[in-house]
Structure formats: C-alpha cells, structure tokens
Design an enzyme around this catalytic site. Structure first.
Site, PDB file in Angstrom:
ATOM      1  N   LEU A 112       0.879  -1.156   0.000  1.00 40.98           N
ATOM      2  CA  LEU A 112       0.000   0.000   0.000  1.00 40.98           C
ATOM      3  C   LEU A 112       0.921   1.212   0.000  1.00 40.98           C
ATOM      4  O   LEU A 112       1.895   1.251   0.757  1.00 40.98           O
ATOM      5  CB  LEU A 112      -0.887   0.019   1.246  1.00 40.98           C
ATOM      6  N   ASP A 113       0.632   2.213  -0.845  1.00 42.32           N
ATOM      7  CA  ASP A 113       1.525   3.362  -0.895  1.00 42.32           C
ATOM      8  C   ASP A 113       1.411   4.181   0.387  1.00 42.32           C
ATOM      9  O   ASP A 113       0.546   3.951   1.232  1.00 42.32           O
ATOM     10  CB  ASP A 113       1.297   4.205  -2.157  1.00 42.32           C
ATOM     11  N   ILE A 114       2.278   5.157   0.532  1.00 47.13           N
ATOM     12  CA  ILE A 114       2.404   5.882   1.791  1.00 47.13           C
ATOM     13  C   ILE A 114       1.107   6.569   2.215  1.00 47.13           C
ATOM     14  O   ILE A 114       0.808   6.672   3.406  1.00 47.13           O
ATOM     15  CB  ILE A 114       3.560   6.909   1.714  1.00 47.13           C
TER      16      ILE A 114
ATOM     17  N   SER B 100      -1.971   5.520   1.453  1.00 49.35           N
ATOM     18  CA  SER B 100      -3.094   4.585   1.511  1.00 49.35           C
ATOM     19  C   SER B 100      -3.170   3.901   2.870  1.00 49.35           C
ATOM     20  O   SER B 100      -2.178   3.775   3.586  1.00 49.35           O
ATOM     21  CB  SER B 100      -2.970   3.540   0.404  1.00 49.35           C
TER      22      SER B 100
ATOM     23  N   ARG C 295      -5.566   5.204  -8.099  1.00 46.83           N
ATOM     24  CA  ARG C 295      -5.290   6.638  -8.200  1.00 46.83           C
ATOM     25  C   ARG C 295      -5.145   7.069  -9.662  1.00 46.83           C
ATOM     26  O   ARG C 295      -5.646   8.123 -10.068  1.00 46.83           O
ATOM     27  CB  ARG C 295      -4.028   6.987  -7.411  1.00 46.83           C
TER      28      ARG C 295
END
Length: 270
Positions: free
Chosen positions: A109-111, A113, A197
């Site tokens: 999961l990106d920063i 999320s 996104r």
C-alpha cells in the site's frame, strides 16, 4: 532420465521459504557473497539444496522454516511498505510489535493509503498470493474530491489504457456524496502500482482517501488502525489448500497491541 533431475530446492527458494527474504532479494544476497552452504560461500543461485545442508546468511545459521503464518495489519496512512527507506520515512515494519518474527508484506500500500495489509513469514506463500493467476479480488473504499458521473465510471468498468498501461475492468459502485467529497467502492484483481489513483485521474477525479478493506478472502473488518492480528493455523492451512474460488473467512479477535507512537484510530468502514 529421472536420475539426472536435480534433487532438493533452489537455494533462493529455501531462503525465501525460511522467511529470510524474497527469492529476488535472496539472489541479491547470494551475489553479494553473504550466503554460505556447508561452510563455502556461494556466488550463484543455481544450486539445489538437499536435507542436512548447513546454510548461513551473514554468518547466522538458517534453521528449518517455521509453519506458514499470516497476519492482518491495519496500515495507517503515512507509513511506507518497505523495511528501509532511502528518505528515512517511517515504515510499516518498524511499526510492528517487537515480539513479531521477521515478516514480508503481500503486495503493498503506498504511503498515503490505509487499510488491510497481509503479512507472512513465508516467502513462497507471499509469492503464491501475489501471482496474477491467483486472481484474488482487492476491494477498496475510495473518497474523491468532487463527484463522478456514471458515464465516467462506466469507462473504468469497461477497462482503460493509461500511458500505454492496460487496466482490467474494475467493479465500481458510487456509494454516496458527502459534502465536497464522494465515496466509491472499487474492486480490482491486478493491483498494479497506484492503479486506482491513476484510474481516478483518468476520469478527472482526485483521490483524497484510499482504504483497502479486503484482499481475497481476508477482511479488514473491525481491526483498529495500527493493530495486527494473526490468523489461526487452520485458516492458513485451508487457504494454502484452496483449489476453488476462496470464500470469506473470519479471523480471531485481535489482540490489543497498539503500535508504539501511533494513536489507535476508529474503524474507517462507516
């Protein structure tokens, strides 16, 4: 001819199965001369290991692998899903309870999320769960600035191509308008980098909150933000032996072990 088939598993697979690193990371360790087998430094992953071999990494013995284990973690926003970050940002792994063994994440999961992140001690299990052929559905609650028409959402449901990258059709539901924002539920199967996104940008929307609520049969449920829970071994065994489409499973109640320095948030599903 069967006598010519190498016995045992490749060294990178053995290290991955033992939870030392992913296969790719293990191959890098080997190339750096950090791995020995029976007292000899090896420089190639083209080596099959049979039972009884003594393996070390950075001078430490690699024991027999533990049984595959899976944890569910409710990732807060602001953490990167990596062990070390070149920008010295806070990481998921540094935020886990100190009594946990070394684990790897299944996907990322990106920063910015939040939500469900699956952790495992078994590199082969990680690889299995990440394979496109597994085809497990990832479901997200998505908040966007403004709104989105059904016509624009239909583009996502049909599949899109952005900057030469093809994205499979998404399952998209418009849930509600909440002031200046709108909430959507989006389900995908591929999980490409920043897929949701980028899809929202494609239809002219901006994501300002992204929460993963399920990954295949695993559910975020009521697990509080910043907490981690382990699945029962029976559930793990059942998932490893699946030959048909997985059904949702329920994990045991979480142990109340909040992450140090992180406030416990409320469940985002509301």
């Amino acid at each position: 001819m069967s006598d010519d088939i190498p016995k045992g598993d490749r060294i990178a697979k053995v290290l991955s199965r033992a939870g030392i690193a992913s296969r790719r990371e293990a191959e890098r360790m080997i190339a750096e001369g950090r791995v020995t087998v029976n007292g000899k430094v090896i420089d190639s992953p083209a080596l099959n290991i049979i039972g009884g071999a003594r393996i070390t990494v950075d001078g430490k013995d690699v024991g027999e692998p533990d049984p595959p284990r899976i944890w569910l973690y409710h990732k807060p926003a602001g953490l990167v899903t990596t062990e070390r970050d070149e920008k010295d940002r806070a990481t998921v792994f540094a935020s886990l309870p100190e009594d946990m063994p070394r684990v790897m994440s299944v996907g990322r999961l990106d920063i910015n999320s939040e939500g469900l992140l699956i952790l495992t001690n078994d590199g082969e299990l990680k690889r299995k769960l990440e394979l496109p052929s597994t085809g497990w559905l990832r479901r997200y609650r998505v908040r966007i600035k403004g709104s989105a028409s059904e016509a624009s959402l239909d583009k996502l449901r049909a599949g899109i191509t952005v900057e030469g990258i093809n994205y499979q059709p998404m399952t998209v539901t418009f849930d509600r308008q909440q002031g200046a924002n709108a909430w959507l539920t989006i389900s995908i199967r591929e999980g490409k980098n920043r897929e949701i996104r980028r899809a929202m940008e494609y239809i002219g929307a901006t994501v300002n909150r992204l929460i993963r609520v399920s990954y295949g049969p695993f559910q975020l449920g009521s697990l509080p933000q910043g907490e981690v829970e382990e699945l029962k071994q029976r559930v793990v065994r059942d998932q490893l032996g699946l030959s048909t489409k997985p059904q949702p499973t329920r994990a045991r109640k979480p142990v109340n072990r909040p992450v140090k320095g992180r406030p416990t948030g409320k469940n985002p599903r509301r």
